[in-house]
Design an enzyme around this catalytic site. Sequence first.
Site, PDB file in Angstrom:
ATOM      1  N   HIS A 153      13.409 -10.294  -2.076  1.00 39.56           N
ATOM      2  CA  HIS A 153      12.459 -11.219  -2.710  1.00 39.56           C
ATOM      3  C   HIS A 153      12.666 -11.256  -4.232  1.00 39.56           C
ATOM      4  O   HIS A 153      12.889 -12.316  -4.803  1.00 39.56           O
ATOM      5  CB  HIS A 153      11.040 -10.787  -2.348  1.00 39.56           C
ATOM      6  CG  HIS A 153       9.964 -11.529  -3.055  1.00 39.56           C
ATOM      7  ND1 HIS A 153       9.578 -12.793  -2.698  1.00 39.56           N
ATOM      8  CD2 HIS A 153       9.191 -11.182  -4.123  1.00 39.56           C
ATOM      9  CE1 HIS A 153       8.610 -13.200  -3.516  1.00 39.56           C
ATOM     10  NE2 HIS A 153       8.362 -12.242  -4.382  1.00 39.56           N
TER      11      HIS A 153
ATOM     12  N   HIS B 274     -26.399 -24.034  -3.401  1.00 36.61           N
ATOM     13  CA  HIS B 274     -25.870 -25.298  -3.912  1.00 36.61           C
ATOM     14  C   HIS B 274     -26.288 -25.555  -5.358  1.00 36.61           C
ATOM     15  O   HIS B 274     -26.150 -26.659  -5.845  1.00 36.61           O
ATOM     16  CB  HIS B 274     -26.369 -26.459  -3.035  1.00 36.61           C
ATOM     17  CG  HIS B 274     -25.713 -26.530  -1.685  1.00 36.61           C
ATOM     18  ND1 HIS B 274     -25.200 -25.428  -1.051  1.00 36.61           N
ATOM     19  CD2 HIS B 274     -25.479 -27.583  -0.866  1.00 36.61           C
ATOM     20  CE1 HIS B 274     -24.694 -25.795   0.115  1.00 36.61           C
ATOM     21  NE2 HIS B 274     -24.840 -27.095   0.250  1.00 36.61           N
TER      22      HIS B 274
ATOM     23  N   GLU C  14     -12.277 -29.123   0.253  1.00 38.38           N
ATOM     24  CA  GLU C  14     -12.308 -29.370  -1.183  1.00 38.38           C
ATOM     25  C   GLU C  14     -11.017 -28.941  -1.876  1.00 38.38           C
ATOM     26  O   GLU C  14     -10.546 -29.586  -2.817  1.00 38.38           O
ATOM     27  CB  GLU C  14     -13.489 -28.632  -1.835  1.00 38.38           C
ATOM     28  CG  GLU C  14     -14.851 -29.157  -1.430  1.00 38.38           C
ATOM     29  CD  GLU C  14     -15.327 -28.613  -0.090  1.00 38.38           C
ATOM     30  OE1 GLU C  14     -14.659 -27.711   0.476  1.00 38.38           O
ATOM     31  OE2 GLU C  14     -16.377 -29.086   0.405  1.00 38.38           O
TER      32      GLU C  14
ATOM     33  N   HIS D 112      13.485 -14.282  -9.133  1.00 38.28           N
ATOM     34  CA  HIS D 112      13.281 -14.187  -7.683  1.00 38.28           C
ATOM     35  C   HIS D 112      14.498 -14.778  -6.983  1.00 38.28           C
ATOM     36  O   HIS D 112      14.588 -15.994  -6.802  1.00 38.28           O
ATOM     37  CB  HIS D 112      12.024 -14.950  -7.271  1.00 38.28           C
ATOM     38  CG  HIS D 112      10.748 -14.305  -7.729  1.00 38.28           C
ATOM     39  ND1 HIS D 112      10.273 -14.425  -9.004  1.00 38.28           N
ATOM     40  CD2 HIS D 112       9.852 -13.529  -7.056  1.00 38.28           C
ATOM     41  CE1 HIS D 112       9.132 -13.751  -9.109  1.00 38.28           C
ATOM     42  NE2 HIS D 112       8.851 -13.200  -7.940  1.00 38.28           N
TER      43      HIS D 112
HETATM   44  C1  LIG Z   1      -1.799 -17.713  -4.872  1.00 39.64           C
HETATM   45  C2  LIG Z   1      -0.708 -16.729  -5.134  1.00 39.64           C
HETATM   46  N1  LIG Z   1      -0.861 -15.453  -4.755  1.00 39.64           N
HETATM   47  C3  LIG Z   1       0.082 -14.527  -5.008  1.00 39.64           C
HETATM   48  C4  LIG Z   1       1.220 -14.879  -5.674  1.00 39.64           C
HETATM   49  C5  LIG Z   1       2.269 -13.826  -6.029  1.00 39.64           C
HETATM   50  N2  LIG Z   1       3.484 -14.014  -5.205  1.00 39.64           N
HETATM   51  C6  LIG Z   1       4.559 -14.651  -5.688  1.00 39.64           C
HETATM   52  S1  LIG Z   1       5.772 -14.785  -4.540  1.00 39.64           S
HETATM   53  C7  LIG Z   1       4.856 -13.962  -3.380  1.00 39.64           C
HETATM   54  C8  LIG Z   1       5.391 -13.726  -1.994  1.00 39.64           C
HETATM   55  C9  LIG Z   1       5.719 -15.031  -1.378  1.00 39.64           C
HETATM   56  O1  LIG Z   1       6.417 -14.896  -0.196  1.00 39.64           O
HETATM   57  P1  LIG Z   1       7.284 -16.104   0.338  1.00 39.64           P
HETATM   58  O2  LIG Z   1       6.528 -17.355   0.162  1.00 39.64           O
HETATM   59  O3  LIG Z   1       7.728 -15.746   1.690  1.00 39.64           O
HETATM   60  O4  LIG Z   1       8.494 -16.162  -0.657  1.00 39.64           O
HETATM   61  P2  LIG Z   1       9.888 -15.393  -0.489  1.00 39.64           P
HETATM   62  O5  LIG Z   1       9.591 -13.962  -0.194  1.00 39.64           O
HETATM   63  O6  LIG Z   1      10.589 -16.066   0.619  1.00 39.64           O
HETATM   64  O7  LIG Z   1      10.546 -15.575  -1.817  1.00 39.64           O
HETATM   65  C10 LIG Z   1       3.630 -13.582  -3.903  1.00 39.64           C
HETATM   66  C11 LIG Z   1       2.590 -12.841  -3.146  1.00 39.64           C
HETATM   67  C12 LIG Z   1       1.349 -16.224  -6.068  1.00 39.64           C
HETATM   68  N3  LIG Z   1       2.400 -16.668  -6.731  1.00 39.64           N
HETATM   69  N4  LIG Z   1       0.383 -17.130  -5.774  1.00 39.64           N
END
Ligand SMILES: Cc1ncc(C[n+]2csc(CCOP(=O)(O)OP(=O)(O)O)c2C)c(N)n1
Length: 668
Positions: free
Chosen positions: A261, A471, A409, A30
């Site tokens: 990304h 619950h 939580e 990434h």
């Molecule tokens: C809980 C969760 N959902 C989905 C993902 C998959 N995922 C990894 S990066 C990303 C996009 C994140 O966007 P951003 O935080 O803006 O990062 P950038 O594009 O700037 O690298 C997703 C959906 C993950 N890692 N964790």
Amino acid sequence: MNTPGASPARLADAIRFLAIDAIVRAGEGHQGVPLGMAEIATALYTRHLKFDAADPAWPDRDRVVLSNGHGSMLLYALLHLCGFERMGIEQIRTFRDFGSRCEGHPERDVHTGIEVTTGPLGQGIANALGMAVAEAWLGARFGPGVVDHHTYAFVGDGCLQEGVGQEMIALAGHLRLSRLVLLWDDNRITDDGSTALSISEDVAARFRVADWHVQEVDGHDIEAVSDAIAAAKADPRPSMIACRTIIAKGLARLQGQRGGHSARLYPEDAAQARADRGWTAAPFEVPADVLSAWRAAGARHRDTRAAWAARVAALPADERAEFQRLLDGRLPAGWRERLLAWKAQAPGKPAAPSGIFVSADINDAIADLMPERLVACADLEAPTNHKRRLAAFTASDRRGSYLHCGVREHVMAAMANGMAAHGGVVPLAVTYLAFADYERPAMRMAALMGLPVKFVFSHDSIGIGRNGPTHQPVEVLASLRAMPGMLVLRPADAVEAAECWEIAYAHQAGPCTLVFARQMLPHVRVEAGHENLSRRGAYVLAEAAGGARAVTLLATGSEVALALSARAALQAEGKPTAVVSMPCWALFEQQDEAYRTAVLGAPNGVRVGCEAAVRFGWERWLGGRGGFVGMRGFGASGGADELYRHFGITADAIAAQARRLLAGDAGG
Ligand SMILES: Cc1ncc(C[n+]2csc(CCOP(=O)(O)OP(=O)(O)O)c2C)c(N)n1
């Protein structure tokens, strides 16, 4: 340090090109984060961050959490450039290979320089909150000469879209954790593309209304970012710096776009970036002047560290020993004896009105001995009862050790992970078992990272009173038992509860889940010897009498008492029956086969399992002639006794099942 050759901009480009080269070689990665946050990271690591690359575990170092953990090449590049020994160039060259320290989503490896980074978005910033709490508590206890550091978190859009991100914003603002600084990579791109696809609100305003200090800067302007960090450190509120950035900056083909990304990079992209930015060094090489400037940054707090060590050495001996004990995660002298004394007196006293009150009593008995226990609870103080003599940890008093988390939580569990990762404190997180599902992503991270958090639950079955099946956590025990690395403990009475807490406090390698009934747990262990019978996970509580064992009844928690009643009935009919209590399946699985067989009885013997939960998972203990008494679906609203009868979880039902199996009928 800022010689023309090694200008701040070139220091940032060194991060960029290490990331590009590693990602091109790996064929994946990434790039958005390391390229977009290169200037932000340069400002932080070369001018503000208190650390010493020669001693990654220095206790008073600033903590850095990479909450947008997918961008792990940012952290790897920083650690390499700063001279962390375990992050040599060979690690960067093997980014994302099996066995590399740069495997991606690097979780936790303090000796390499990795505090915590999290794959699941949102967890990291909540961990950072927990780290800031631990720092504040330890700072109040030992003073600023000994504990005086900040917690920084790199944050992406994703972390702030997750619900746990909002829980974190609210609680950190409420607690006024002034040493917490978020650096938001405000690039307006996520995986799907523009953030405009899914979010319209003013994100920075959410921080403002939660009483954070908020600044908005150009994230590629190192001076501006550095000034903002200085202002953040000076403000009495937690700080969020919204750094406007261009995702994947430096890659002409992808910057500012969706593909920035994580779209695949090719050698041509690397060559183009080199030409555009005048970077002439070969792949994986860092120009000598740039590298030496980075190495100087990595060493610039060596004197600070030495001065700190001298201050710690000059502490009064008992104070120094206590500080060292907490850092080492060692339990205080006498803790086991205190628990054993509590256990010894338990059978002679009337049973507490509720299983969870037994746990509260045990913890109260060791509260003064173990001040490092920080107890977080999600707005259920009265029914879970674990506050007692503890003062609250508040914005104005950091000496308290009970955290009122509000009805949050998820952040409670994730911040408990952060506290454990910080070290020096022992976090507990307390709520009802049905809400474990709200904590689950963090519980899973605790198990994956081996964090010694105690997740404590009340209301562990259908026996919770008349407020409905929502619950009543019929399937939660099974789901938590399925989690690798999680010790799930469900004690049957006060003696077992003391034993389970002894196991939990001694268990440093990972998290424990301790599950207690809301209803009264009658005494089933009438004698409390020194030996911890729960230690092996399951044991024979009552052996069969009057001949070879014909029936084995297996139960956990509140159902052990039912199994004992069923045994009495079966014995009276001349059917030699044993009762096995199974407070922790995971520990029982670790025993050798001879012990397991001795406990479970002959493989072809009649066994009946009983638990006020679904059968899922019980097969492994029931053998070829096994039956089960428990739940087949969700519960209902009603009193505990009424529901146990309604769903057929009774001593009569257990005995009847055993008789049917003995007679050769199919099991239930
Ligand atoms: C809980 C969760 N959902 C989905 C993902 C998959 N995922 C990894 S990066 C990303 C996009 C994140 O966007 P951003 O935080 O803006 O990062 P950038 O594009 O700037 O690298 C997703 C959906 C993950 N890692 N964790």
